[in-house]
Scaffold this motif. Structure first.
Motif, PDB file in Angstrom:
ATOM      1  N   UNK A 191     -60.897  46.786  63.298  1.00 52.21           N
ATOM      2  CA  UNK A 191     -62.178  46.273  63.786  1.00 52.21           C
ATOM      3  C   UNK A 191     -62.029  45.251  64.905  1.00 52.21           C
ATOM      4  N   UNK A 192     -60.878  44.633  65.044  1.00 52.27           N
ATOM      5  CA  UNK A 192     -60.752  43.512  65.974  1.00 52.27           C
ATOM      6  C   UNK A 192     -60.997  43.932  67.426  1.00 52.27           C
TER       7      UNK A 192
ATOM      8  N   UNK B 210     -67.991  33.379  58.767  1.00 48.48           N
ATOM      9  CA  UNK B 210     -68.284  34.702  58.204  1.00 48.48           C
ATOM     10  C   UNK B 210     -67.276  35.157  57.141  1.00 48.48           C
ATOM     11  N   UNK B 211     -65.953  34.943  57.322  1.00 46.76           N
ATOM     12  CA  UNK B 211     -65.033  35.332  56.237  1.00 46.76           C
ATOM     13  C   UNK B 211     -65.325  34.610  54.929  1.00 46.76           C
TER      14      UNK B 211
ATOM     15  N   UNK C 149     -71.945  38.099  54.370  1.00 46.88           N
ATOM     16  CA  UNK C 149     -72.128  39.002  53.245  1.00 46.88           C
ATOM     17  C   UNK C 149     -73.055  40.164  53.515  1.00 46.88           C
ATOM     18  N   UNK C 150     -73.745  40.155  54.648  1.00 48.21           N
ATOM     19  CA  UNK C 150     -74.766  41.177  54.916  1.00 48.21           C
ATOM     20  C   UNK C 150     -74.172  42.542  55.215  1.00 48.21           C
ATOM     21  N   UNK C 151     -73.222  42.586  56.148  1.00 43.39           N
ATOM     22  CA  UNK C 151     -72.724  43.878  56.629  1.00 43.39           C
ATOM     23  C   UNK C 151     -72.110  44.702  55.496  1.00 43.39           C
ATOM     24  N   UNK C 152     -71.206  44.084  54.711  1.00 39.03           N
ATOM     25  CA  UNK C 152     -70.518  44.824  53.660  1.00 39.03           C
ATOM     26  C   UNK C 152     -71.483  45.404  52.649  1.00 39.03           C
ATOM     27  N   UNK C 153     -72.463  44.612  52.214  1.00 32.67           N
ATOM     28  CA  UNK C 153     -73.419  45.100  51.238  1.00 32.67           C
ATOM     29  C   UNK C 153     -74.288  46.206  51.782  1.00 32.67           C
ATOM     30  N   UNK C 154     -74.745  46.075  53.036  1.00 30.34           N
ATOM     31  CA  UNK C 154     -75.601  47.096  53.638  1.00 30.34           C
ATOM     32  C   UNK C 154     -74.855  48.421  53.783  1.00 30.34           C
ATOM     33  N   UNK C 155     -73.607  48.334  54.217  1.00 25.89           N
ATOM     34  CA  UNK C 155     -72.800  49.549  54.377  1.00 25.89           C
ATOM     35  C   UNK C 155     -72.562  50.231  53.035  1.00 25.89           C
TER      36      UNK C 155
ATOM     37  N   UNK D 215     -63.203  43.593  49.790  1.00 25.85           N
ATOM     38  CA  UNK D 215     -62.163  44.018  50.725  1.00 25.85           C
ATOM     39  C   UNK D 215     -62.699  44.393  52.094  1.00 25.85           C
ATOM     40  N   UNK D 216     -63.740  45.237  52.130  1.00 29.04           N
ATOM     41  CA  UNK D 216     -64.276  45.649  53.419  1.00 29.04           C
ATOM     42  C   UNK D 216     -64.933  44.479  54.140  1.00 29.04           C
ATOM     43  N   UNK D 217     -65.631  43.611  53.395  1.00 27.98           N
ATOM     44  CA  UNK D 217     -66.272  42.450  54.024  1.00 27.98           C
ATOM     45  C   UNK D 217     -65.244  41.488  54.602  1.00 27.98           C
ATOM     46  N   UNK D 218     -64.178  41.206  53.842  1.00 30.76           N
ATOM     47  CA  UNK D 218     -63.169  40.267  54.328  1.00 30.76           C
ATOM     48  C   UNK D 218     -62.473  40.803  55.577  1.00 30.76           C
ATOM     49  N   UNK D 219     -62.081  42.065  55.547  1.00 28.18           N
ATOM     50  CA  UNK D 219     -61.428  42.643  56.716  1.00 28.18           C
ATOM     51  C   UNK D 219     -62.328  42.623  57.939  1.00 28.18           C
ATOM     52  N   UNK D 220     -63.567  43.026  57.752  1.00 27.01           N
ATOM     53  CA  UNK D 220     -64.532  43.085  58.843  1.00 27.01           C
ATOM     54  C   UNK D 220     -64.824  41.693  59.394  1.00 27.01           C
TER      55      UNK D 220
END
Length: 449
Positions: free
Chosen positions: A268-269, A86-87, A150-156, A387-392
């Motif tokens: 998030x962890x 995922x990362x 890539x889904x979560x970051x884009x949707x958010x 940034x948000x996608x990588x962290x998440x």
């Protein structure tokens, strides 16, 4: 405003309220929120369906040459591979999402997820092709993880950038998609498992939930293709076209200033780890202490339903009193309710299983719901997707991907069920680790995008 001066155009259904900020019409906002909800639901249906199958059937079908508990551990390791991918998906999708736009990458991610999940439903088992079966399962899980990254970051970002005044509430729709996907995955699997004896479930019934993904993806694509690009992103593109800067690749910029990335990972962890404990590991653990598959699937459905209801409530609460207070409260409650949950499981009470998993689901919803908006607010527009996608996704890998395998190993170390003490300590420690992230993060609920 004349759009002829740049290749970046503002869609006609966006209302310009000043030269640098464009807000979508209410109708477009509703379409975006629906798209974010449905897309995230499909993503997590696909992703958590694998987790359910890992706990209940994959250990038998793809790793039959091992002791049942060891087979479960191997199935959970395969589950973790998707999280480790995922990362990478977050980096790839984030780079192009920050460069060319949110919408195109979201269409690609939902399509790739659906293809992989459907292919899993068509896989031959170990009994049919031997060791090639778990290898193929591993490859599909790897590709699925890259697409999901890539889904979560884009949707958010689509949700919050189309409706910036209620960012907590709007960003909760992809969060509801997570619990909604878990709800649908458990519901479908429970329905299939309840309609046939175990030998038929293991022979062919387990394939049905995976093949249904193809139908869900068609629905999601139809909704998503009708959504316009993020106005905030388009305004950023216009700004860059008018005053070009020598910016480096988004991923390079994110890693050059790592503190914010570290904070997002810490935030998030804990929620990821605890959700993996009570929604994935607990299914395997429950079978060992005497619960039926039906009881465990029903309990997961109850927990997911509580999460779906709680997400918009607690996310909206954070729009009024701030992200720090809400997330911090939820993390403390997570640490406490985990103890109650395993005590009830060890007691063998079905009613206790239901109400205790509801408690931990409420605690999880409180801390998880505001995180989508908070992570996006911590990064500027040109780095927000990356940034948000990588962290998440890094947090998802460490917290969600490794947790079922780690908990299974802890259980083996402790002597097997019902010795859950080490698992309880692990879950509480993960929540407290995220509390460190809350203390380090700045409050952003009043900041402008």
């Amino acid at each position: 405003m004349d759009d002829s001066t740049t290749s970046t155009s503002i869609p006609p259904n966006a209302l310009a309220i000043d030269p640098d900020l464009y807000v979508s019409t209410p109708r477009q906002q509703r379409r975006v929120l629906l798209s974010s909800l449905v897309g995230a639901l499909i993503e997590w249906y696909d992703f958590y369906l694998f987790g359910i199958a890992s706990a209940m059937v994959f250990n038998v079908l793809f790793f039959p040459q091992f002791d049942p508990l060891v087979g479960t551990l191997l199935a959970f390791i395969t589950l973790a591979v998707g999280f480790f991918a995922r990362p990478l998906g977050g980096a790839i999708w984030g780079h192009y999402g920050d460069k060319v736009g949110r919408k195109q990458m979201l269409v690609l991610s939902i399509l790739a997820m659906g293809v992989c999940t459907t292919a899993m439903g068509l896989l031959p088992t170990y009994a049919q092709i031997g060791v090639a079966a778990p290898v193929l399962l591993l490859v599909l899980r790897l590709v699925q993880g890259i697409a999901a990254g890539g889904e979560w970051g884009g949707a958010v970002l689509m949700a919050m950038e189309h409706s910036p005044k209620r960012r907590g509430f709007s960003s909760s729709f992809p969060q509801m998609g997570l619990t909604g996907g878990i709800l649908v995955a458990n519901g479908v699997f429970a329905l299939v498992a309840g309609m046939m004896p175990e030998d038929q479930l293991l022979a062919w019934g387990w394939r049905i939930p995976f093949l249904l993904s193809a139908v869900l993806v068609m629905i999601g694509l139809w909704i998503r293709l009708g959504v316009s690009e993020s106005p905030v992103f388009l305004a950023e593109q216009r700004k860059q076209a008018q005053a070009p800067s020598q910016r480096k690749a988004p991923l390079v910029e994110v890693f050059r200033h790592p503190r914010t990335l570290i904070v997002t990972i810490l935030l998030v962890i804990g929620p990821f780890a605890v959700s993996a404990v009570y929604l994935t590991f607990a299914a395997s653990y429950g079978l060992q202490v005497g619960f039926s598959r039906s009881d465990l699937l029903t309990a997961s459905i109850v927990a997911a339903a509580v999460g779906v209801i709680g997400q918009p409530i607690f996310a909206t609460w954070s729009d009024y009193i701030g992200r720090k207070k809400v997330v911090g409260l939820g993390l403390i409650l997570q640490a406490v309710t985990g103890v109650i949950f395993f005590a009830q499981m060890n007691a063998g009470s079905v009613a206790g299983l239901y109400w205790s998993i509801s408690l931990i689901a409420i605690a999880h919803a409180i801390c998880y719901a505001p995180l989508a908006a908070w992570l996006g607010e911590l990064f500027p527009t040109h780095l927000r997707y990356t940034g948000s996608s990588m962290g998440y996704q890094i947090a998802g890998t460490l917290g969600g991907g490794l947790t079922p395998a780690v908990c299974t190993w802890l259980l083996i170390t402790a002597g097997g069920a019902p010795h859950s003490e080490l698992v309880v300590i692990f879950a509480a420690a993960a929540s407290l680790l995220s509390l460190v992230g809350v203390l380090m993060a700045k409050e952003t609920y009043k900041a402008k995008l």
